[in-house]
Design a protein around this motif. Structure first.
Motif, PDB file in Angstrom:
ATOM      1  N   ASP A 157       0.832  -1.203   0.000  1.00 33.74           N
ATOM      2  CA  ASP A 157       0.000   0.000   0.000  1.00 33.74           C
ATOM      3  C   ASP A 157       0.871   1.258   0.000  1.00 33.74           C
ATOM      4  N   THR A 158       1.927   1.235   0.792  1.00 37.34           N
ATOM      5  CA  THR A 158       2.818   2.389   0.867  1.00 37.34           C
ATOM      6  C   THR A 158       3.550   2.608  -0.441  1.00 37.34           C
ATOM      7  N   PHE A 159       3.993   1.518  -1.069  1.00 39.74           N
ATOM      8  CA  PHE A 159       4.683   1.604  -2.354  1.00 39.74           C
ATOM      9  C   PHE A 159       3.789   2.248  -3.416  1.00 39.74           C
ATOM     10  N   ILE A 160       2.517   1.908  -3.388  1.00 33.61           N
ATOM     11  CA  ILE A 160       1.572   2.456  -4.371  1.00 33.61           C
ATOM     12  C   ILE A 160       1.195   3.894  -4.021  1.00 33.61           C
ATOM     13  N   GLY A 161       0.907   4.148  -2.744  1.00 35.73           N
ATOM     14  CA  GLY A 161       0.452   5.468  -2.324  1.00 35.73           C
ATOM     15  C   GLY A 161       1.546   6.507  -2.224  1.00 35.73           C
ATOM     16  N   ARG A 162       2.807   6.044  -2.028  1.00 32.82           N
ATOM     17  CA  ARG A 162       3.970   6.929  -1.970  1.00 32.82           C
ATOM     18  C   ARG A 162       3.891   7.959  -0.833  1.00 32.82           C
ATOM     19  N   GLN A 163       3.240   7.587   0.291  1.00 34.55           N
ATOM     20  CA  GLN A 163       3.222   8.456   1.450  1.00 34.55           C
ATOM     21  C   GLN A 163       2.943   7.629   2.696  1.00 34.55           C
ATOM     22  N   GLY A 164       3.294   8.182   3.861  1.00 38.85           N
ATOM     23  CA  GLY A 164       3.071   7.467   5.102  1.00 38.85           C
ATOM     24  C   GLY A 164       3.829   8.106   6.238  1.00 38.85           C
ATOM     25  N   ILE A 165       3.988   7.355   7.320  1.00 37.77           N
ATOM     26  CA  ILE A 165       4.740   7.805   8.492  1.00 37.77           C
ATOM     27  C   ILE A 165       5.901   6.840   8.714  1.00 37.77           C
ATOM     28  N   CYS A 166       6.604   7.001   9.832  1.00 36.46           N
ATOM     29  CA  CYS A 166       7.816   6.211  10.064  1.00 36.46           C
ATOM     30  C   CYS A 166       7.558   4.711   9.977  1.00 36.46           C
ATOM     31  N   ARG A 167       6.414   4.264  10.479  1.00 32.16           N
ATOM     32  CA  ARG A 167       6.045   2.848  10.413  1.00 32.16           C
ATOM     33  C   ARG A 167       6.045   2.360   8.965  1.00 32.16           C
ATOM     34  N   ASP A 168       5.494   3.164   8.070  1.00 31.79           N
ATOM     35  CA  ASP A 168       5.393   2.784   6.662  1.00 31.79           C
ATOM     36  C   ASP A 168       6.754   2.819   5.974  1.00 31.79           C
ATOM     37  N   TYR A 169       7.560   3.833   6.287  1.00 34.26           N
ATOM     38  CA  TYR A 169       8.914   3.908   5.737  1.00 34.26           C
ATOM     39  C   TYR A 169       9.716   2.671   6.151  1.00 34.26           C
ATOM     40  N   ALA A 170       9.612   2.295   7.432  1.00 33.06           N
ATOM     41  CA  ALA A 170      10.362   1.141   7.922  1.00 33.06           C
ATOM     42  C   ALA A 170       9.881  -0.144   7.255  1.00 33.06           C
ATOM     43  N   HIS A 171       8.556  -0.316   7.125  1.00 35.26           N
ATOM     44  CA  HIS A 171       8.028  -1.517   6.481  1.00 35.26           C
ATOM     45  C   HIS A 171       8.509  -1.646   5.035  1.00 35.26           C
ATOM     46  N   LEU A 172       8.530  -0.531   4.304  1.00 37.87           N
ATOM     47  CA  LEU A 172       8.951  -0.604   2.907  1.00 37.87           C
ATOM     48  C   LEU A 172      10.444  -0.908   2.796  1.00 37.87           C
ATOM     49  N   LEU A 173      11.260  -0.303   3.652  1.00 36.95           N
ATOM     50  CA  LEU A 173      12.690  -0.594   3.605  1.00 36.95           C
ATOM     51  C   LEU A 173      12.957  -2.057   3.959  1.00 36.95           C
ATOM     52  N   VAL A 174      12.294  -2.555   5.003  1.00 36.17           N
ATOM     53  CA  VAL A 174      12.438  -3.961   5.387  1.00 36.17           C
ATOM     54  C   VAL A 174      12.037  -4.862   4.225  1.00 36.17           C
ATOM     55  N   ASP A 198       7.252  11.386  18.859  1.00 34.64           N
ATOM     56  CA  ASP A 198       6.369  10.235  19.023  1.00 34.64           C
ATOM     57  C   ASP A 198       7.232   8.992  19.180  1.00 34.64           C
ATOM     58  N   PHE A 199       6.576   7.850  19.451  1.00 38.01           N
ATOM     59  CA  PHE A 199       7.264   6.578  19.319  1.00 38.01           C
ATOM     60  C   PHE A 199       7.717   6.483  17.859  1.00 38.01           C
ATOM     61  N   HIS A 200       8.936   5.987  17.639  1.00 34.92           N
ATOM     62  CA  HIS A 200       9.499   6.004  16.292  1.00 34.92           C
ATOM     63  C   HIS A 200       9.754   4.575  15.823  1.00 34.92           C
ATOM     64  N   ALA A 201       9.918   4.418  14.516  1.00 32.79           N
ATOM     65  CA  ALA A 201      10.222   3.121  13.916  1.00 32.79           C
ATOM     66  C   ALA A 201      11.303   3.283  12.865  1.00 32.79           C
ATOM     67  N   VAL A 202      12.278   2.371  12.878  1.00 36.34           N
ATOM     68  CA  VAL A 202      13.334   2.326  11.876  1.00 36.34           C
ATOM     69  C   VAL A 202      13.508   0.867  11.453  1.00 36.34           C
ATOM     70  N   ALA A 203      14.435   0.624  10.560  1.00 29.12           N
ATOM     71  CA  ALA A 203      14.752  -0.737  10.140  1.00 29.12           C
ATOM     72  C   ALA A 203      16.163  -1.092  10.601  1.00 29.12           C
ATOM     73  N   GLU A 204      16.416  -2.385  10.689  1.00 28.42           N
ATOM     74  CA  GLU A 204      17.773  -2.901  10.892  1.00 28.42           C
ATOM     75  C   GLU A 204      18.043  -3.950   9.826  1.00 28.42           C
ATOM     76  N   VAL A 205      19.242  -3.906   9.273  1.00 26.80           N
ATOM     77  CA  VAL A 205      19.631  -4.897   8.267  1.00 26.80           C
ATOM     78  C   VAL A 205      20.829  -5.684   8.779  1.00 26.80           C
ATOM     79  N   PHE A 206      20.883  -6.947   8.389  1.00 24.70           N
ATOM     80  CA  PHE A 206      21.960  -7.835   8.838  1.00 24.70           C
ATOM     81  C   PHE A 206      22.963  -7.992   7.704  1.00 24.70           C
ATOM     82  N   LEU A 207      24.174  -7.478   7.932  1.00 21.04           N
ATOM     83  CA  LEU A 207      25.238  -7.501   6.930  1.00 21.04           C
ATOM     84  C   LEU A 207      26.498  -8.117   7.522  1.00 21.04           C
ATOM     85  N   ALA A 208      27.502  -8.284   6.694  1.00 19.81           N
ATOM     86  CA  ALA A 208      28.772  -8.821   7.163  1.00 19.81           C
ATOM     87  C   ALA A 208      29.376  -7.895   8.216  1.00 19.81           C
TER      88      ALA A 208
END
Length: 265
Positions: A157-174, A198-208
């Motif tokens: 939904d976020t990819f199509i709508g191209r807008q959102g909040i931190c939760r949506d940004y984190a979900h799309l990056l994940v 506010d309560f915030h959301a980010v992503a974490e990625v697992f790399l070498a």
């Protein structure tokens, strides 16, 4: 980097209801809890259980009526960061067991749908360079619009709508990282500089791990650009927001208010 947190929220239950809370900073090697105070009030039942991946705790609460939750903490963050574009990925067969689940689809992150997109859009990149390219693409193509999404909005939904909040940004990056065969998870956190606070959301990625051959490391990435990893205080992690909501009610509830203040102490 000491970070001060002042958070409160209120909700009401019309009948005895079970509620799962997760809002306290997690004690971790990269963040030390210098002081903390949680006030919940009278409940029928209250118990603490380990949260996802053993990061932080959840609080089981059973009660009825209005609840005003107050939390204050001082947390010393001592997190080492890397130059993300220079860090290679780990081949899937070298991933530790705990990272494998973060390659798979989850409720809000349907990664399989985006495999052809990441190949066409980011095909010349790998590892941390791929993650940085994804972060930049999201920052360029999405608009931060409070109220533009709801509790059922997923990454498609976020990819199509191209807008959102931190939760949506984190979900799309994940989602786009997982589609690139890079383990990625959702992180609930506190961070100074978040606007609106506010309560915030980010992503974490697992790399070498640049310092240990064949090892891996989780790295924070915030596509909104608001949270600095060296000043971010983790609350918990999960496959997506469903795993780490600050309030999950197993029955009807009325959410009344929330206030969050985060600053450098």
């Amino acid at each position: 980097m000491p970070i001060r947190i002042d958070a409160s929220f209120a909700f009401e239950l019309d009948q005895p209801t079970d509620v799962l809370l997760q809002f306290e900073a997690a004690p971790l090697p990269e963040q030390s809890i210098l002081s903390a105070d949680t006030r919940i009030g009278k409940t029928m039942h209250q118990a603490r259980v380990a949260a996802q991946d053993g990061i932080g705790e959840r609080i089981w609460l059973r009660g009825e009526g209005r609840f005003d939750i107050e939390y204050t903490a001082l947390v010393d963050v001592n997190r080492q960061t890397v130059d993300l574009p220079t860090v290679p990925a780990l081949e899937p067969h070298l991933l530790p067991g705990e990272a494998v689940q973060y390659l798979l689809d989850s409720r809000f992150c349907p990664a399989d749908r985006f495999q052809s997109f990441v190949q066409s859009e980011f095909g010349g990149t790998t590892g941390g360079a791929r993650v940085e390219a994804i972060r930049a693409w999201i920052a360029h193509h999405l608009s931060y619009v409070p109220g533009a999404s709801g509790p059922h909005t997923d990454a498609s939904d976020t990819f199509i709508g191209r807008q959102g909040i931190c939760r949506d940004y984190a979900h799309l990056l994940v989602t786009l990282a997982r589609a690139s065969t890079i383990p990625a998870r959702y992180v609930a956190c506190y961070a100074p500089g978040v606007d609106p606070p506010d309560f915030h959301a980010v992503a974490e990625v697992f790399l070498a791990d640049p310092e240990h051959e064949d090892g891996g490391t989780w790295q924070i990435v915030d596509a909104t650009g608001m949270a600095d990893p060296v000043k971010t205080v983790k609350i918990g992690v999960g496959r997506d927001a469903a795993d780490v909501s600050f309030l999950t009610s197993f029955g009807p509830n009325r959410f009344i208010s929330s206030n969050v203040g985060v600053s450098e102490a």
